[in-house]
Design an enzyme around this catalytic site. Structure first.
Site: not given
Ligand code: ATP
Ligand code: MG
Length: 562
Positions: A38, A264, A274
């Site tokens: 995102e 994760r 984020k």
């Molecule tokens: P955050 O919690 O940091 O905002 P998010 O999952 O909301 O992370 P996205 O932009 O939706 O952020 O993430 C894109 C992809 O990266 C998703 O498929 C998510 O599962 C993966 N991802 C995000 N954080 C991690 C992590 N700590 N370890 C592994 N994969 C991750």
């Molecule tokens: Mg997300």
């Protein structure tokens, strides 16, 4: 891929096993994955895990991986984040083909699918307030209650949904919900919201849309529209999988990607969400998303991490299903291994004290030769000027050295690396502060290069820099950002209260050998005996070269107090 990467010798992880099996059985003839960030912040090392998995699978199985921006929430998303994300994925060494994809490209199709669901009696417009939707949803132990709007006619739903789209209603007054099961044990299946009204301009579609689809609804359909075969995501989406499948099954889409979840990445002494990183940036606890202490890809890059080190790290930690916090030392070890091979060696005195060679001619410059890498002659040599006045580290002199101390002190002779052997003569101290201001030595003119012609043994070798020809540098030393291994452990305590106040220390008296002036922003070197350092790529300051310490020479994390 570079030579420094760890060859693949471990068994396939559970996801790769599934994919290999799907290809073997002919369930799929090729593999398509996607990485769906995102654009509401910068990517971090956790995303790197997902990137390495998704793009890695695409490469290894001869398939492809799409970069798709999951841009369904215009109030938090920005074009600047899109650009930063593209830069980071490319820097990590991955290729998403011709152009990136955007969930917003599918808004029109998603709208049509929603109309289809309404016509099937599988979606309805609900006018409960957000609070009421929540209350009606029930809890894990109590079933939900049906919305009074659940039994509207199809025509009425179409009419209201069309009006939602036309911008006739205010934010929060209406939502489109799936009609599934208010008593499902899975809360995500209790008539989840599919669309909400947001009178907010979108960074790509502008004012075209007044309604925006929710993540769960958008994601599965975007995967389907792109022909994704395996939709790899993190474990928190496990409970959303039934909804993912429900949307595709109900609409009987021609392709039905399989969602598979993995754990994760979390690292000790840092946070990776984020939302929390944004809080650090906005609260000015760090100097931006690319602050070298941040575990963002851009922070790591500025700190001096290489793509190879990050990819190796992702390989080593592997893919599994159990959540854990990986020791920061594991990541540091990877960059240490990588830079050990590729970083040229240089000398830099971080905390200087002056040495005067009494028997060295005033204006003489003796050019000595230093190897750029102890094991790799291909990296060549450089010339280092040796002059009458030099600097050494304050810690390399002791007024009353113990027997084990191998460096300079009264009665001692040491080797100045690549230079000459020098013998202590005297030292000068500031009366008031007690600080040593000058150390006087004599040198053996026959010992150029560092060995005595008579073969006498000199045990200690220390680094040095010419006081007259050296260049002033500024150095930033970084430490862990938080004082707790898990700053998120206690849900009632703000993670910011565990910030390490000493996570950045600036050394402004350091002096390096002259050839440091030839380095470009982003280039890495090893300062002998000190660690790996990288020329900062952002800070244009006072005429001094600014270095960020990437990592120490040894693992300091494992020995520090825990
Ligand atoms: P955050 O919690 O940091 O905002 P998010 O999952 O909301 O992370 P996205 O932009 O939706 O952020 O993430 C894109 C992809 O990266 C998703 O498929 C998510 O599962 C993966 N991802 C995000 N954080 C991690 C992590 N700590 N370890 C592994 N994969 C991750
Ligand atoms: Mg997300």
């Amino acid at each position: 891929m570079t030579n420094n990467e760890t060859p693949e010798k471990r068994p396939l992880d559970f996801i790769r096993q599934i994919i290999a099996e799907d290809l073997k059985t002919g369930k799929h003839s090729g593999v398509v994955t996607r990485f769906p960030p995102e654009p509401n912040g910068f990517l971090h090392i956790g995303h790197a895990k997902s990137i390495c998995l998704n793009f890695g699978v695409g490469e290894e199985f001869n398939g492809r991986c799409n970069l798709r921006f999951d841009d369904t929430n215009p109030s938090k998303e920005e074009e600047a984040y899109v650009e930063a994300i593209e830069k980071d994925v490319a820097w990590l060494g991955f290729n998403w083909g011709e152009k990136p994809h955007y969930a917003s490209n599918y808004f029109a199709q998603l709208y049509d699918f929603a109309i289809e669901l309404i016509k099937m009696g599988k979606a309805y417009v609900c006018q409960l307030s957000a609070g009421d939707v929540r209350t009606y949803r029930g809890t894990l132990t109590e079933p939900g209650k049906e919305s009074p709007y659940r039994s509207r006619s199809i025509d009425e739903n179409i009419d209201l949904f069309t009006k939602m789209k036309a911008g006739e209603f205010a934010d929060g007054t209406h939502v489109l919900r799936a009609k599934i099961d208010m008593s499902s044990p899975n809360l995500n299946m209790r008539d989840p919201v599919l669309y909400r009204i947001l009178n907010v301009a979108h960074h790509r579609t502008g004012d075209t849309w007044k309604i925006y689809p929710m993540y769960d609804y958008t994601h599965c359909l975007s995967d389907m529209l792109e022909g994704v075969t395996h939709s790899l995501c993190t474990l928190e989406f496990e409970d959303h999988r039934p909804l993912y499948n429900w949307v595709l099954d109900t609409l009987q889409t021609p392709c039905h990607p399989r969602q598979i979840e993995f754990s994760r990445l979390n690292l000790t002494y840092t946070v990776l969400s984020k939302r929390k990183l944004l809080k650090m940036v906005e609260g000015k606890h760090v100097e931006g998303w690319d602050d070298p202490r941040m575990l963002t890809i851009s922070g790591l890059r500025r700190r001096g991490y290489t793509p190879a080190a990050i990819r190796n790290f992702c390989k080593i930690i592997g893919i599994g299903k159990s959540d854990s916090r990986i020791d920061m030392g594991v990541l540091e070890n990877e960059i240490r291994n990588d830079l050990n091979e590729r970083a040229p060696r240089r000398m830099c005195v971080l905390d200087p004290v002056k040495v005067i060679i009494d028997n060295f001619p005033e204006d003489l410059i003796e050019n000595v030769t230093g190897k750029n890498h102890p094991q790799n002659p291909e990296m060549g040599e450089r010339t280092i000027p040796f002059t009458k006045e030099l600097y050494i580290e304050r810690a390399d002199f002791m007024e009353e050295p113990s027997r084990k101390y191998r460096r300079l002190g009264p009665g001692r002779e040491v080797r100045l690396r690549y230079g000459f052997l020098v013998q202590y003569a005297s030292h000068v101290k500031d009366e008031k502060s007690g600080e040593i201001t000058e150390i006087h030595c004599t040198y053996d003119p026959e010992s150029k290069g560092g060995s005595a012609p008579d073969g006498r043994k000199v045990k200690g070798t220390i680094h040095w820099v010419s006081a007259t020809a050296g260049v002033p540098v500024e150095i930033k030393l970084y430490d862990r950002l938080f004082t707790e291994a898990d700053p998120e452990a206690d849900k009632d305590t703000d993670f910011l209260s565990f910030l390490n106040k000493d996570s950045m220390i600036t050394l402004d008296k350091a002096v390096g050998e002259p050839c440091l002036a030839d380095l470009h922003p982003g280039e890495s070197v090893q300062f002998e005996r000190q660690g790996y350092f990288c020329v900062d790529s952002k800070d244009v300051n006072t005429g001094k070269i600014l270095f960020n310490r990437t990592v120490t020479l040894r693992d300091s994390w494992s020995t520090k107090s825990k």
